[in-house]
Design an enzyme around this catalytic site. Structure first.
Site, PDB file in Angstrom:
ATOM      1  N   GLU A  49      -9.364   5.980  -4.616  1.00  0.00           N
ATOM      2  CA  GLU A  49      -8.438   6.727  -3.757  1.00  0.00           C
ATOM      3  C   GLU A  49      -7.168   7.164  -4.495  1.00  0.00           C
ATOM      4  O   GLU A  49      -6.079   7.155  -3.929  1.00  0.00           O
ATOM      5  CB  GLU A  49      -8.092   5.939  -2.490  1.00  0.00           C
ATOM      6  CG  GLU A  49      -9.217   5.917  -1.484  1.00  0.00           C
ATOM      7  CD  GLU A  49      -8.763   5.688  -0.051  1.00  0.00           C
ATOM      8  OE1 GLU A  49      -7.586   5.944   0.267  1.00  0.00           O
ATOM      9  OE2 GLU A  49      -9.598   5.250   0.757  1.00  0.00           O
ATOM     10  N   HIS A 289      -5.094  -1.825   0.870  1.00  0.00           N
ATOM     11  CA  HIS A 289      -6.111  -2.759   0.383  1.00  0.00           C
ATOM     12  C   HIS A 289      -5.452  -3.762  -0.554  1.00  0.00           C
ATOM     13  O   HIS A 289      -4.426  -3.474  -1.179  1.00  0.00           O
ATOM     14  CB  HIS A 289      -7.222  -2.021  -0.378  1.00  0.00           C
ATOM     15  CG  HIS A 289      -8.126  -1.219   0.493  1.00  0.00           C
ATOM     16  ND1 HIS A 289      -9.482  -1.435   0.568  1.00  0.00           N
ATOM     17  CD2 HIS A 289      -7.875  -0.181   1.333  1.00  0.00           C
ATOM     18  CE1 HIS A 289     -10.034  -0.582   1.408  1.00  0.00           C
ATOM     19  NE2 HIS A 289      -9.076   0.208   1.883  1.00  0.00           N
TER      20      HIS A 289
END
Length: 440
Positions: A49, A289
């Site tokens: 990402e 995350h």
């Protein structure tokens, strides 16, 4: 290599949540991540990402003294978001873009535009060949009604097949690259890091592990420090919305470090760490995350150790079971894709019939104004339904291919296990039916 040879490999993995204009504090988080990676000096840093190529270029310049080798994997419209930074020279790199990756009309989910993929880089470390993979599978937006489950299972299968194919391949190298032989050496160590968007017991995760023989660093480590149950999205993280965790108030584990060794080598995870809702120095988190940090050790396999075999046909009942589950899920997804394609075909036919009627009305001079007014939406219906039809036909073909591969492997598995006809799943088609289904 010496008999007492030991290779230590320190690995870092993080889904960076780097969506331009949408992710909070993105620039600050990228800056602090770069500082941390320079300070820790891992052998490999594998990131997901990183949607902005500017962020990658910023990190590349910042990390250049510590990580002289880097690569950004480009695919799709937005990009794969995958990149790697290495202390060691990268000998080769390639990538595989997943055949199925969501739906283009689900614009708010964006996965289709990203070109989700798996990237591979090959490193030579102390005489060993390391195949390191970084990947990001389709997101799960609703666990109770998972529209993308068949796509994620198909991606997990493609990922497993890609790893096995690269592990077994012998690549011909040009002589001017300095190869001393006509073929490059097969991988000794396989490493897979990434956001799989799969819980440990999910079908796709079990399929990937069973087929490739990869070990889970969290489950295998001798020393773990981090979030409870190794979760990689936790409620303590200020960027995590509690509704994203659904029925898992303690958090979810969807990011992984997986590994295995071949060629008479033994690999184990000495230490495994995760961040716990903040960065390792108790500052704000790097992402929504948690980061994963693993120390892997590779050495010659003692006689009592059996290194992970390279899978060919399935030979264990757990693998046969998970292959059957995957076949059933993909088959269900294929039926759904065919249904949507059929409905879209009917809509195209209806639109064409309406256009013909409007043309007749306009030519005859009857309600000419109304006919012209309805012309544009009718053309829009035909074009939109046509695009919808073509997409779902393509989806059905992709799922059909995956189903055929799983079916073939199941057949080989039954042969290897010497199962009788009574043990064969009733859902499996005969060879001729399979060929006809693939042709369709």
């Amino acid at each position: 290599m010496k008999p007492n040879f030991t290779l230590r490999l320190r690995v870092f993995n993080l889904n960076c949540w780097g969506i331009p204009y949408l992710s909070k504090h993105r620039a600050d988080r990228v800056k602090r991540l770069g500082d941390f990676l320079n300070m820790e000096s891992f052998d490999l840093a594998l990131l997901e990402e990183v949607w902005s190529e500017q962020d990658f270029q910023y990190l590349r310049q910042k990390l250049l003294p510590t990580y002289p080798a880097a690569h950004y994997f480009r695919s799709g419209i937005i990009g794969s978001g995958l990149c790697v930074f290495s202390k060691h020279p990268i000998q080769e790199f390639t990538q595989h873009v997943f055949t199925l990756n969501g739906y283009p009309y689900m614009i708010h989910h964006c996965d289709w535009f990203c070109g989700k993929a798996v990237g591979l880089l090959v490193l030579h470390l102390s005489g060993l060949v390391l195949n390191a993979y970084v990947t990001h599978l389709h997101a799960e937006y609703n666990r109770q009604k998972d529209t993308y489950l068949a796509h994620r299972v198909a991606q997990a299968w493609e990922l497993a097949q890609f790893i096995q194919a690269e592990l077994m391949r012998e690549e011909f190298l040009p002589h001017h690259l300095g190869s001393s032989s006509h073929t490059s050496k097969k991988a000794d160590v396989v490493l897979l890091c990434g956001d799989l968007n799969l819980h440990p017991k999910d079908l796709g995760c079990r399929l990937l592990k069973e087929w490739t023989g990869l070990h889970d660093a969290y489950l295998e480590t001798r020393d773990f420090k981090g979030s409870e149950e190794g979760c990689t999205m936790v409620p303590k993280n200020c960027y995590v919305k509690h509704q994203e965790l659904g029925p898992f108030p303690l958090g979810i584990r969807i990011d992984y470090v997986l590994y295995k060794a071949v060629s008479g080598l033994y690999i184990f995870c000495k230490t495994f760490k995760t961040t716990t809702g903040h960065d390792p120095y108790s500052g704000p988190p790097f992402s929504d995350h948690e980061a994963l940090m693993a120390t892997l050790c590779v050495r010659h396999s003692p006689p009592q150790h059996n290194p992970s075999p390279t899978h060919g046909p399935a030979e264990s009942s757990p693998l046969t079971s998970v292959l059957r589950e995957a076949w059933a899920e993909v088959d269900q997804g294929m039926a759904q894709a065919h249904w949507w394609a059929t409905m879209a075909g009917y809509a195209v036919g209806l639109g064409l019939l309406l256009l013909a009627l409007l043309c007749a009305l306009a030519a005859g001079g009857w309600i000419r104004e109304a006919a012209l007014l309805l012309w544009t939406p009718s053309v829009g219906l035909v074009l939109g339904a046509g695009a919808f039809y073509l997409f779902h036909v393509q989806e059905a073909k992709g799922l059909c291919r995956t189903r055929a591969e799983l079916q073939h492997v199941l057949g080989r598995a039954r042969e290897a296990q010497d199962l009788g006809p009574e043990s064969q799943p009733a859902l499996l088609l005969g060879q001729q039916e399979r060929e006809r289904a693939e042709e369709q």
